[in-house]
Design an enzyme around this catalytic site. Structure first.
Site, short mmCIF file in Angstrom:
data_model
loop_
_atom_site.label_atom_id
_atom_site.label_comp_id
_atom_site.label_asym_id
_atom_site.label_seq_id
_atom_site.Cartn_x
_atom_site.Cartn_y
_atom_site.Cartn_z
N GLU A 141 -29.43 -13.00 -16.43
CA GLU A 141 -28.01 -12.32 -16.92
C GLU A 141 -26.78 -12.69 -16.11
OE1 GLU A 141 -27.92 -10.87 -19.57
OE2 GLU A 141 -30.09 -9.95 -19.76
N ARG A 184 -23.76 -14.86 -18.03
CA ARG A 184 -22.25 -13.97 -18.01
C ARG A 184 -21.37 -14.42 -17.15
NH1 ARG A 184 -24.28 -7.98 -20.84
NH2 ARG A 184 -26.64 -8.54 -20.97
N ASP A 192 -36.27 -15.96 -27.60
CA ASP A 192 -35.21 -16.26 -28.16
C ASP A 192 -34.54 -17.66 -27.70
OD1 ASP A 192 -34.32 -14.75 -26.29
OD2 ASP A 192 -32.93 -13.68 -27.61
N GLU A 226 -25.40 -11.54 -32.26
CA GLU A 226 -26.19 -12.72 -33.12
C GLU A 226 -25.62 -13.00 -34.49
OE1 GLU A 226 -27.56 -10.37 -31.26
OE2 GLU A 226 -28.08 -11.59 -29.39
N THR A 231 -25.60 -19.16 -24.36
CA THR A 231 -26.18 -17.80 -24.98
C THR A 231 -25.57 -16.73 -25.02
OG1 THR A 231 -28.28 -16.84 -25.60
CG2 THR A 231 -27.71 -17.13 -23.33
C1 DMJ Z 1 -26.41 -11.47 -24.65
O1 DMJ Z 1 -26.53 -11.32 -23.44
C2 DMJ Z 1 -27.12 -12.88 -24.97
O2 DMJ Z 1 -26.57 -13.22 -26.17
C3 DMJ Z 1 -28.31 -13.01 -24.70
O3 DMJ Z 1 -28.99 -14.35 -25.08
C4 DMJ Z 1 -29.23 -11.97 -25.88
N1 DMJ Z 1 -28.53 -10.81 -25.56
C5 DMJ Z 1 -27.31 -10.42 -25.46
C6 DMJ Z 1 -26.70 -10.28 -26.67
O4 DMJ Z 1 -27.44 -9.46 -27.77
#
Ligand code: DMJ
Length: 671
Positions: free
Chosen positions: A302, A306, A435, A570, A659
């Site tokens: 995370e 982020r 994912d 998403e 992501t």
């Molecule tokens: C985000 O932190 C990122 O997109 C991660 O890959 C999946 N979860 C959240 C958003 O849903």
């Protein structure tokens, strides 16, 4: 011998009792009559006069008495209602309720904290009196097919969000009415045709807010996204500045790592949206307040996607070395995570102490987490010319590439940090815990200029694995979805998280991968759209279940525990890719519907947007009082890019999004 005796005894006893009662009553009547006769004529006349007087008084005062009785019973009913529908919350004793300006309906956020005892500070607002109401209209089917604005049809009055709490399975029988001042519920609160200002609290801030909610033309969607960002930022600034997350309903903040997560996640979004003032303020905070020298455990994945991702991308967009310095700082502090027997990183790192550890209950890490930090660490190495970051994450990629336990390219969800092997094999999903493994196979291949063929091979094999093992179509509408496999059995459910896949598939096709991937992308995009459109709020649940039985009517079902929406990105992410590559305007329309639903059901008047607990109940979507940092980092960014006509704004031939929607440059071929 015994029978006659028993019979005699019983009849004798009953006879005694009866005769005694009878005799007593008769005796009482006789003595009353005797006493009445003994009274003088005058005494008897006086008593009769008094009785007649009392009778007349009683008849005259009857209407007002009954009125009072009716009032009394109404009040007790209302009190009962408050007790039962307040989910265990007691009403605030009158002594605690401060005077409110006329016309303001008191809600929890109106009660100053110093007069509000701790026990009475719930996450859901306290409920005022129920309004008179009509039975709500049935709301089923896609919002597009419903008459818009029917919330207002039976709303009490302006300024009160009156709602009918319906039964759990979405039935429309009115049970209770609650007035709710959390997420926005006003009719037509969308940004498209905003004709009324909410401004219920009568504050200056609300007046400002109302001004910023002026009607916008339907085509001016980018402006609507900017406005939504400003509204979210207003809440963050007022109640959570420098903290991880805004809790917009209770007007406070939540802490996860204590590193200003929302602010950092939102930096490049502000830059892309052109919000210069907001960006300048945030930059100042990064410069003067942000410190990673803290004794705090952070999650490696995370904080990489982020914080590290956000800082790197902001550095690239702005050229401001402040962000690169901060990126180096957090990147180097995360490195202890890789010091494990297998070199598969631990999930948690203490960035102040330089120690790392797995979660308390296991030595496993999540496969998606250890395989979705590569874009960021590789970029950090390229910028710093220090190979340690790239080496560490590529070692993980190498190991996972050759690991046993995959099924046609699909990976299990856990990997052990001691053995370096997959654990808990047998479950396969494109959703949570796996994912972004698939996403990063393709994106790393793109990042480094399409040279790392092993990554491409793994990606292509995985997509075939999806087709072979997980793909199904619903009944009756033949919606294509990606199910989950558990010990050989398909579970027809799909996380909203899987909706990243249409966009990723389309990105692959744009870069020369098989065109049948685009066919799959188109089908999955339709399904993800339906996950929104078929919900009464127009917002997707966290998890959808799909119908495979030919005799049943509904394609999509949602279990009660899965009805929440966390403002996730998403689907709008995929809509952005699909629109960029196809220019089919329906993707913009779908994105616009989502934007309006966010405004209608998740917007909090005083600033911010909130996750909600029930996407199936537009009358009570149940605010969860949390604005996730990815709403600003990802959701609004992708919506803005979806509506922007500028294809060069973060060109997909020059950037690859991590992501968390932070764009990182595709490496020039010389590097
Ligand atoms: C985000 O932190 C990122 O997109 C991660 O890959 C999946 N979860 C959240 C958003 O849903």
């Amino acid at each position: 011998m015994y029978s006659p005796q028993r019979k005699d005894f019983v009849s004798l006893t009953l006879g005694e009792q009866h005769s005694r009662r009878y005799t007593n009553a008769k005796h009482r009547r006789q003595s009353c009559w005797r006493k009445w006769k003994q009274l003088s004529r005058l005494q008897r006349s006086l008593i009769l006069f008094l009785l007649a007087f009392l009778f007349i008084c009683g008849v005259l005062s009857y209407p007002s008495l009954t009125e009072q009785w009716r009032g009394l019973s109404d009040r007790s009913l209302k009190e009962d209602w408050v007790e039962t529908d307040n989910r265990g919350l007691r009403p605030i004793p009158p002594v605690f309720i401060p005077k409110l300006p006329p016309g303001v309906v008191p809600g929890v956020q109106d009660i100053p904290s110093e007069v509000m005892p701790e026990i009475q500070r719930p996450s859901i607002p306290l409920l005022p009196k129920p309004p008179a109401m009509r039975k709500p209209p049935s709301k089923r089917g896609p919002p597009a097919l419903q008459k818009r604005g029917n919330v207002s049809d039976w709303q009490l009055k302006e300024g009160e969000e009156a709602m009918v709490k319906r039964d759990e399975d979405g039935g429309n029988e009115a049970k209770t009415v609650i007035s709710w001042r959390g997420a926005m519920i006003e009719a037509e609160q969308g940004t498209e045709l905003q004709s009324t200002a909410h401004g219920k609290e009568g504050t200056e801030a609300d007046a400002e807010d109302a001004a910023s909610l002026k009607p916008v033309k339907a085509v001016d969607h980018v402006e609507a996204v900017r406005e939504a960002f400003r509204h979210a930022w207003k809440g963050y600034k007022a109640f959570a500045w420098g903290h991880d997350e805004l809790k917009p309903v209770s007007k406070t903040h939540g802490e996860w790592f204590g590193l200003g997560l929302t602010l950092i996640d939102a930096l490049d979004t502000m830059w892309i949206l052109g919000l210069k003032d907001e960006f300048a303020e945030a930059r100042k905070w990064v410069e003067t307040e942000l410190s990673f020298s803290k004794n705090v455990d952070v999650n490696l994945f995370e904080s990489t996607i982020r914080i590290l991702g956000g800082l790197l991308s902001t550095y690239h967009l702005t050229g401001d070395t402040l962000f690169l310095d901060k990126a180096k700082d957090i990147g180097s502090r995360l490195m202890p995570a890789f010091k494990t027997p297998s070199k598969i990183p631990y999930s948690d790192v203490n960035i102040g102490e330089g120690t790392a550890h797995p979660p308390r209950w296991t030595t496993d890490s999540t496969v998606a987490e250890v395989t979705s930090i590569q874009l960021e660490f590789r970029e950090l190495s390229r910028l710093t010319k220090d190979p340690q970051y790239q080496n560490a994450v590529e070692e993980v990629t190498r190991q996972v590439h050759r690991l046993e336990g995959k099924r046609d390219g699909l990976v299990p969800m856990f990997i052990n940090t001691n053995s370096g092997k997959f654990t808990r094999r047998g479950a396969f999903t494109l959703g949570a815990r796996a994912d972004s493994y698939y996403e990063y196979l393709l994106k790393q291949w793109l990042q480094s200029g399409k040279k790392e063929t092993e990554l491409l091979e793994d990606y292509l094999q995985a997509i075939e694995g999806v087709r072979k093992n997980l793909l199904r179509q619903t009944s009756p509408s033949k919606l294509t979805f990606v199910g989950e496999l558990s010990n050989g059995r398909l579970n027809p459910k799909m996380d909203h998280l899987v909706c990243f896949l249409p966009g990723t598939l389309a990105l692959g096709v744009h870069n020369g991968l098989p065109t049948d991937h685009m066919e799959l992308a188109l089908q999955l995009m339709e399904t993800c759209h339906q996950m929104y459109a078929q919900m009464e709020t127009g917002l997707s649940p966290e998890i959808a279940h799909f119908n495979l039985q030919s005799n049943n009517g509904r394609d999509i079902d949602v279990k009660p525990a899965d009805r929440h929406n966390l403002l996730r990105p998403e689907t709008v992410e995929s809509l952005f890719y699909m629109y960029r590559f196809t220019k089919d305007s329906k993707y913009r329309d779908w994105g616009w519907d989502i934007m309006q639903s966010f405004n209608k059901y998740t917007r909090v008047p005083s600033g911010g947007y909130t996750s909600i607990g029930n996407v199936r109940d537009p009358l009570n979507p149940v605010p969860r009082d949390k604005m996730e940092s990815f709403f600003l980092g990802e959701t609004l960014k992708y919506l803005f890019l979806l509506f922007s006509d500028d294809n060069e704004l973060i060109s997909l031939d020059k950037y690859v999004f991590n992501t968390e929607a932070h764009p990182l440059p595709i490496w020039p071929s010389t590097s």
